[in-house]
Design a protein around this motif. Structure first.
Motif, mmCIF file in Angstrom:
data_model
loop_
_atom_site.group_PDB
_atom_site.id
_atom_site.type_symbol
_atom_site.label_atom_id
_atom_site.label_comp_id
_atom_site.label_asym_id
_atom_site.label_seq_id
_atom_site.Cartn_x
_atom_site.Cartn_y
_atom_site.Cartn_z
ATOM 1 N N CYS B 110 26.073 -2.968 21.727
ATOM 2 C CA CYS B 110 25.992 -4.397 21.991
ATOM 3 C C CYS B 110 24.795 -4.955 21.236
ATOM 4 O O CYS B 110 23.752 -4.315 21.152
ATOM 5 C CB CYS B 110 25.825 -4.626 23.492
ATOM 6 N N HIS B 112 23.024 -7.343 22.065
ATOM 7 C CA HIS B 112 21.981 -7.870 22.943
ATOM 8 C C HIS B 112 20.874 -6.834 23.063
ATOM 9 O O HIS B 112 19.856 -6.934 22.409
ATOM 10 C CB HIS B 112 22.575 -8.237 24.313
ATOM 11 N N LEU B 113 21.103 -5.785 23.834
ATOM 12 C CA LEU B 113 20.076 -4.742 23.926
ATOM 13 C C LEU B 113 20.646 -3.351 23.691
ATOM 14 O O LEU B 113 20.053 -2.360 24.097
ATOM 15 C CB LEU B 113 19.372 -4.812 25.286
ATOM 16 N N GLY B 114 21.806 -3.285 23.070
ATOM 17 C CA GLY B 114 22.259 -1.984 22.603
ATOM 18 C C GLY B 114 23.138 -1.174 23.531
ATOM 19 O O GLY B 114 23.480 -0.036 23.216
ATOM 20 N N CYS B 115 23.525 -1.702 24.683
ATOM 21 C CA CYS B 115 24.397 -0.934 25.577
ATOM 22 C C CYS B 115 25.772 -0.727 24.917
ATOM 23 O O CYS B 115 26.139 -1.447 24.004
ATOM 24 C CB CYS B 115 24.583 -1.692 26.891
ATOM 25 N N CYS B 128 30.453 -5.861 27.635
ATOM 26 C CA CYS B 128 29.264 -5.020 27.751
ATOM 27 C C CYS B 128 28.921 -4.841 29.227
ATOM 28 O O CYS B 128 28.908 -5.809 29.978
ATOM 29 C CB CYS B 128 28.118 -5.684 27.009
ATOM 30 N N CYS B 130 26.112 -4.134 30.550
ATOM 31 C CA CYS B 130 24.716 -4.355 30.931
ATOM 32 C C CYS B 130 24.429 -5.767 31.434
ATOM 33 O O CYS B 130 23.989 -5.957 32.545
ATOM 34 C CB CYS B 130 23.787 -4.002 29.779
ATOM 35 N N HIS B 131 24.670 -6.775 30.589
ATOM 36 C CA HIS B 131 24.328 -8.130 31.022
ATOM 37 C C HIS B 131 25.473 -9.093 30.762
ATOM 38 O O HIS B 131 25.261 -10.283 30.553
ATOM 39 C CB HIS B 131 23.072 -8.626 30.307
ATOM 40 N N PRO B 145 24.729 -13.075 26.676
ATOM 41 C CA PRO B 145 23.474 -13.211 25.931
ATOM 42 C C PRO B 145 23.432 -12.694 24.490
ATOM 43 O O PRO B 145 22.459 -12.978 23.817
ATOM 44 C CB PRO B 145 22.481 -12.414 26.791
HETATM 45 S S1 FES Z 1 23.156 -5.145 26.214
HETATM 46 FE FE1 FES Z 1 25.099 -6.054 26.137
HETATM 47 S S2 FES Z 1 24.801 -7.843 27.215
HETATM 48 FE FE2 FES Z 1 22.819 -6.969 27.299
#
Ligand code: FES
Lengths: 478, 177
Positions: B110, B112-115, B128, B130-131, B145
Motif C-alpha cells: 500500500c 500509504h504505509l506499506g501494508c 488495505c 491497515c487504514h 489515506p
Molecule cells: S497502509 Fe494502507 S491504508 Fe495505511
C-alpha cells in the motif's frame, strides 16, 4: 563451620574491592524522609530492566537471528523448550512493565517538578532512556519474526522514508537493503541486544550517578519554591537534620514494590502466556493485519485519523518534537514552584495526555477504519425475507464488499457510516449517485457494478429503517 | 614531597610544554584509533544504503497458467536477498492478464504505509487492511489515506514464462516544493 573463616574471607575480599569503603556509603546516603511511596517507580523500572536483561540473555541462547530459522527457533522456544514459554512471556510482559513504569516514573517526576534545579540532567538522561526503552520495545516486537513482525518493519521503514531528502537512506538503513528480508532481522537483532542495551546501561549509570550527586528530591512544599541561589544549601541543611539512610530505611518500599512487579510479570506469563505467533514471516503473504503492540497503538490510531496533508508532518513531528519538548523541558523552567497545586497546567497536561492516550488506544483496538474482510452475509432475519429481489440485493451488499465497511443492524464493518436506517435518510437518486460516484472515503462503483445490480442494492437499502410491513414502492426500478 | 625536592634540571615552562605535547599526542592518537576501528565498521553497516542492487527479472509462472481475468497473487525472490534469508526473501505482486498479450502487475505494498493490499474480486478493488486505503483495478486511489497509486511493476513474457521485474519496496517520498 564456625563463622570466623567466613568472616575472614569476606574481610579479605572487602579489603580488596572496598565494598564497605565505597559502596556502603553510597547505599547509606541520606534521603529525605518525605520520599516514601511516591518514589518507588524508578527503582521498579530498573528492576523490570534487570528482568529483561536476564530473560533476554536466556532467550538468546536458543534464538536464531536469520531468515525462516528465526521463526523456527521461536516456535521451538514457545512449544518445545522447557520453560521457554514462561521465559518468552516474562520477556514480553517485562517489556510492557518497563514501558509502563518508565512512563509512570516520568509522570511522577513531572508532577512534582523534580526536574528543576539542580536536577535538570537527571531528567534529560531519563528522557533519553525513555526513548531508547521505546526503541527496545519496538525492535523487540520485530524480533518476534512472524508475519506481523515483517509487516511492522515495512510500515516503520515507510514512515521513516517520509523524511524529506534523507528518507530513503534511513529506510534502506532500517531494512538493511531495499526490501525487508534476511538482513533486516540480523540488523534489528544487533540493535536490540547490543546497541540499545549498551546505551541503556550507560544511561542508567549516568542517571544513578546524578541521583547520588544531587540527592533524592523532597516532596514539594507549596510554600518553598525552588531558588537556584539557595536551594543546595537549604537541601543539605534539611537532609542532615531530617534525612534517613537510603539503605535500609527508605529502600524497603522499593523492594516490596519491585517484588510485586516481578510476581505480576511472572503471573501474566504463566496465566496469559506469551503473545501467539502469527503465520511465518513471508513478505509476499498478504494475510497479515499489522498491528503494533499496545503501547504504540495510539500512534497507529492517530495515523488513520489524520487528513493526508498533515500526515507526514505528524509521522515525523510527533517523535521528534516529543523528544525535543521533553528533553529541553528543564531548560525552559528550572526554578519556581514545584507543588502540583501551584502548577495547574502541569496537571492539565498529564490529564489531557492520559485521556488522549486512553481514547486513542481504545480506538486503535476497535480499528473501525479498516475494511473488515471477514464479514458474513446478512441473515434473513435482518433482510426481512429469505428470497426474492430483496434478498438478492442483500447478497450483493456482501458480494460487492459494501459490508466490509458499512454496518447494517450489527452486521458489517465500521469503516463507513452505518446503513441500518439509510432508507429513511436518503432518496433513491441520492443512493444511486453515491454508489456510482463514490465520495469522501468511498470508492466509485460505477465501473464494477451493472445497472441491475445497482438497482437491487438500492431497492434493498431503501427498505432499511422503513417499516417492513409497508409495500415497497419500486416505481422507477427496471 | 614534590615541592621540597630540588626542581628538575629543566625549567618549568619546558616541563609544561612537554605535558601539553603529551596530552595532545594522546588525544590525537586515541582519535586515530577510533577512526581506524570505526571506518570499516561504519562502512559495513552503511553498505546496504549505498549499494544499489540491480532489479532482476523473476519468473512467476507459465503463460498458460494465467487466464484473462482478475488479479492473482504471485510470489518470487526479491532482488537483494541474502543467503540466510529463506522465506523472508520472498516478495509478492498482484498480476493480471489483461488480454492475450498484455499483463498488468502491482506491488502488494500500500502506498500509504506499506501494508499488504488485497484484491477483492467482485467489487474489483484493492483494499488495505491497515487504514482503509482502497484502489481501483488500474491502481489509482479510490478512497482512504494513500497519497499515490499502487506501484506498477514491469512484466514480460520470456520463452513462455511470465516474468516480473523485482525491485525495491516502493517508498512514498516527501517532496519539497
Ligand atoms: S497502509 Fe494502507 S491504508 Fe495505511
Amino acid at each position: 563451620m564456625s563463622k570466623k573463616p567466613l568472616m575472614r574471607t569476606w574481610n579479605w575480599i572487602d579489603n580488596r574491592i572496598g565494598f564497605s569503603d565505597y559502596i556502603m556509603p553510597l547505599m547509606e546516603h541520606l534521603v529525605p524522609d518525605s520520599a516514601r511511596w511516591w518514589y518507588i517507580f524508578g527503582s521498579a523500572t530498573l528492576c523490570a530492566f534487570i528482568v529483561q536483561v536476564f530473560t533476554g540473555i536466556c532467550l538468546a541462547m536458543a534464538y536464531v537471528p536469520g531468515g525462516e530459522k528465526t521463526y523456527e527457533s521461536l516456535v521451538y522456544i514457545t512449544n518445545t523448550a522447557p520453560l521457554g514459554n514462561v521465559l518468552r512471556g516474562m520477556h514480553y510482559y517485562g517489556a510492557s512493565a518497563m514501558v509502563m513504569l518508565a512512563v509512570i516514573h516520568m509522570i511522577q517526576v513531572y508532577m512534582h517538578a523534580t526536574y528543576k534545579y539542580p536536577r535538570e540532567m537527571n531528567w534529560m538522561s531519563g528522557v533519553v532512556l525513555l526513548f531508547v526503552v521505546l526503541g527496545m520495545a519496538f525492535t523487540g516486537q520485530l524480533l518476534r519474526w512472524d508475519a506481523n513482525g515483517v509487516w511492522s518493519v515495512t510500515v516503520a521503514a515507510e514512515m521513516a522514508g517520509r523524511t524529506p531528502i534523507i528518507g530513503p537512506t534511513i529506510a534502506h538503513f532500517i531494512m538493511g537493503g531495499e526490501t525487508v528480508g534476511g538482513s533486516t532481522i540480523t540488523r534489528f537483532f544487533a540493535m536490540h541486544v547490543f546497541i540499545m542495551p549498551a546505551i541503556i546501561f550507560a544511561g542508567i549509570g549516568l542517571h544513578m550517578l546524578l541521583i547520588m550527586r544531587h540527592g533524592i528530591s523532597e516532596m514539594p512544599d507549596p510554600n518553598d519554591p525552588v531558588d537556584p541561589e539557595t536551594y543546595k544549601e537549604k537541601y543539605e541543611e534539611r537532609i542532615q537534620k531530617t534525612g534517613v539512610p537510603f539503605w535500609p530505611v527508605a529502600m524497603w518500599r522499593d523492594v516490596i514494590f519491585s517484588t510485586a512487579i516481578v510476581f505480576v510479570i511472572l503471573g501474566c506469563s504463566i496465566f496469559l502466556g506469551p503473545p501467539t505467533l502469527d503465520p511465518p514471516p513471508n513478505p509476499s503473504s498478504i494475510n497479515a493485519n499489522p498491528l503494533p503492540d499496545w503501547y504504540f497503538l495510539w500512534y497507529f490510531a492517530v495515523l488513520s485519523l489524520l487528513p493526508p496533508k498533515l500526515e507526514t508532518w505528524v509521522i515525523l513531528g510527533v517523535p521528534i518534537l516529543g523528544f525535543i519538548g521533553l528533553f529541553f523541558l528543564p531548560m525552559i523552567s528550572n526554578k519556581g514552584h514545584r507543588a502540583p497545586s501551584k502548577r495547574p497546567w502541569a496537571g492539565g497536561t498529564v490529564i489531557f495526555g492520559s485521556v488522549a492516550f486512553l481514547v486513542l488506544t481504545i480506538y486503535g483496538y476497535k480499528k473501525p477504519w479498516s475494511p473488515d474482510f471477514g464479514v458474513k452475509e446478512l441473515p434473513a432475519s435482518v433482510v426481512g425475507t429469505d428470497q426474492g429481489p430483496l434478498m438478492q440485493g442483500a447478497k450483493l451488499m456482501h458480494i460487492k464488499g459494501c459490508l466490509y465497511c458499512h454496518d447494517i443492524s450489527g452486521y458489517g464493518g465500521h469503516r463507513g457510516p452505518e446503513l441500518t436506517e439509510i432508507g429513511k435518510l436518503l432518496t433513491r437518486d441520492d443512493l444511486i449517485i453515491r454508489i456510482n460516484n463514490g465520495g469522501h472515503n468511498m470508492p466509485a462503483f460505477a465501473s464494477s457494478i451493472s445497472s441491475d445490480e445497482l438497482h437491487l442494492i438500492v431497492d434493498f437499502l431503501l427498505t432499511r429503517g422503513v417499516d417492513q410491513d409497508q409495500p415497497i414502492l419500486n416505481g422507477d426500478s427496471p | 614531597m614534590n615541592s621540597d625536592q630540588p626542581s628538575t634540571e629543566k625549567p618549568c615552562c619546558q616541563q609544561q610544554q612537554r605535558r601539553t605535547f603529551l596530552a595532545r599526542l594522546s588525544i590525537w592518537l586515541s582519535a586515530v584509533i577510533g577512526v581506524v576501528v570505526a571506518i570499516p565498521g561504519i562502512g559495513f553497516v552503511l553498505a546496504p544504503v549505498f549499494k544499489k542492487p540491480k532489479s532482476k527479472w523473476r519468473p512467476v509462472g507459465k503463460l498458460e497458467d494465467f487466464k484473462v481475468d482478475g488479479f492473482v497473487l504471485v510470489q518470487y525472490e526479491d532482488s537483494s536477498s541474502v543467503a540466510w534469508a529463506g522465506i523472508t526473501a520472498k516478495e509478492g505482486a498482484w498480476i493480471r492478464r489483461a488480454s492475450e498479450t498484455e499483463f498488468i502487475a502491482f506491488s502488494i505494498n500500500c502506498r500509504h504505509l506499506g501494508c499488504p493490499v488485497r484484491w477483492v474480486d467482485d467489487p474489483r478493488l484493492f483494499m488495505c487492511p491497515c487504514h482503509g486505503g482502497v484502489y481501483y483495478e488500474d491502481g489509482t486511489v479510490a478512497a482512504g489515506p494513500p497519497p499515490e497509486p499502487l506501484k506498477r511493476l514491469q512484466v514480460r513474457i520470456n520463452n513462455g514464462q511470465v516474468e516480473i521485474e523485482s525491485g525495491p519496496t516502493p517508498l512514498t517520498l516527501t517532496k519539497i516544493t
